[in-house]
Design a protein around this motif. Sequence first.
Motif, mmCIF file in Angstrom:
data_model
loop_
_atom_site.group_PDB
_atom_site.id
_atom_site.type_symbol
_atom_site.label_atom_id
_atom_site.label_comp_id
_atom_site.label_asym_id
_atom_site.label_seq_id
_atom_site.Cartn_x
_atom_site.Cartn_y
_atom_site.Cartn_z
ATOM 1 N N ASP A 8 -2.208 -125.857 60.008
ATOM 2 C CA ASP A 8 -2.080 -124.659 59.170
ATOM 3 C C ASP A 8 -1.159 -123.657 59.857
ATOM 4 O O ASP A 8 -1.150 -123.556 61.080
ATOM 5 N N THR A 9 -0.422 -122.910 59.061
ATOM 6 C CA THR A 9 0.377 -121.814 59.599
ATOM 7 C C THR A 9 -0.209 -120.494 59.123
ATOM 8 O O THR A 9 -0.840 -120.423 58.066
ATOM 9 N N GLU A 10 0.008 -119.469 59.933
ATOM 10 C CA GLU A 10 -0.490 -118.119 59.627
ATOM 11 C C GLU A 10 -1.979 -118.134 59.274
ATOM 12 O O GLU A 10 -2.415 -117.528 58.302
ATOM 13 N N PHE A 11 -2.754 -118.839 60.076
ATOM 14 C CA PHE A 11 -4.201 -118.931 59.878
ATOM 15 C C PHE A 11 -4.823 -117.564 60.155
ATOM 16 O O PHE A 11 -4.567 -116.950 61.189
ATOM 17 N N ARG B 97 -3.904 -113.120 63.100
ATOM 18 C CA ARG B 97 -3.295 -114.358 62.612
ATOM 19 C C ARG B 97 -2.887 -115.257 63.770
ATOM 20 O O ARG B 97 -2.406 -114.795 64.790
ATOM 21 N N ILE B 98 -3.072 -116.549 63.557
ATOM 22 C CA ILE B 98 -2.614 -117.571 64.491
ATOM 23 C C ILE B 98 -1.385 -118.207 63.861
ATOM 24 O O ILE B 98 -1.423 -118.634 62.702
ATOM 25 N N ASP B 99 -0.292 -118.267 64.614
ATOM 26 C CA ASP B 99 0.946 -118.824 64.055
ATOM 27 C C ASP B 99 0.746 -120.250 63.559
ATOM 28 O O ASP B 99 1.079 -120.572 62.424
ATOM 29 N N ILE B 100 0.232 -121.125 64.440
ATOM 30 C CA ILE B 100 -0.008 -122.518 64.058
ATOM 31 C C ILE B 100 -1.368 -122.942 64.605
ATOM 32 O O ILE B 100 -1.626 -122.807 65.798
ATOM 33 N N LEU B 101 -2.217 -123.412 63.720
ATOM 34 C CA LEU B 101 -3.537 -123.920 64.106
ATOM 35 C C LEU B 101 -3.563 -125.409 63.797
ATOM 36 O O LEU B 101 -3.322 -125.821 62.661
ATOM 37 N N VAL B 102 -3.833 -126.214 64.830
ATOM 38 C CA VAL B 102 -3.905 -127.666 64.660
ATOM 39 C C VAL B 102 -5.344 -128.084 64.917
ATOM 40 O O VAL B 102 -5.875 -127.891 66.006
ATOM 41 N N LEU C 112 -5.886 -126.836 68.610
ATOM 42 C CA LEU C 112 -4.771 -126.335 69.392
ATOM 43 C C LEU C 112 -4.258 -125.086 68.692
ATOM 44 O O LEU C 112 -4.089 -125.087 67.461
ATOM 45 N N ILE C 113 -4.028 -124.062 69.445
ATOM 46 C CA ILE C 113 -3.463 -122.831 68.903
ATOM 47 C C ILE C 113 -2.076 -122.686 69.489
ATOM 48 O O ILE C 113 -1.905 -122.699 70.712
ATOM 49 N N ILE C 114 -1.088 -122.578 68.623
ATOM 50 C CA ILE C 114 0.292 -122.418 69.046
ATOM 51 C C ILE C 114 0.759 -121.046 68.597
ATOM 52 O O ILE C 114 0.841 -120.772 67.403
ATOM 53 N N GLU C 115 1.053 -120.194 69.559
ATOM 54 C CA GLU C 115 1.624 -118.891 69.259
ATOM 55 C C GLU C 115 3.130 -119.011 69.480
ATOM 56 O O GLU C 115 3.587 -119.348 70.548
ATOM 57 N N ASN C 116 3.857 -118.757 68.443
ATOM 58 C CA ASN C 116 5.286 -118.986 68.429
ATOM 59 C C ASN C 116 6.030 -117.766 68.939
ATOM 60 O O ASN C 116 5.832 -116.690 68.560
#
Length: 94
Positions: free
Chosen positions: A58-61, A68-73, A90-94
């Motif tokens: 998901d993006t912008e969770f 907001r989380i940029d990318i949530l896996v 996994l949380i990816i902050e861009n």
Amino acid sequence: MYGQYNVLTEINSPHKEALHSSLIASLLKEHEILCAFIKLLSGKININSDELIDGAVDTEFVCPDSKRIDILVRLKFKPAGSEVPYYRVLIIEN
């Protein structure tokens, strides 16, 4: 110049975070790419890439506190010989 090429500069978006997140997320939604990414990380974090059976990206969770989380896996693993899966994120902050 070798090593200086940036496709994002070519499409005039080197600083558009939402676009970058969407590009990364679209890659990670491909199961083979997600597996390769997890395998790359498995040496650094405690996960076994061979046990990955499913993933959702998901993006912008939006979190409960409205951050907001940029990318949530979200990852689902199933160890060999076990009936019970386990989950990781996994949380990816861009």
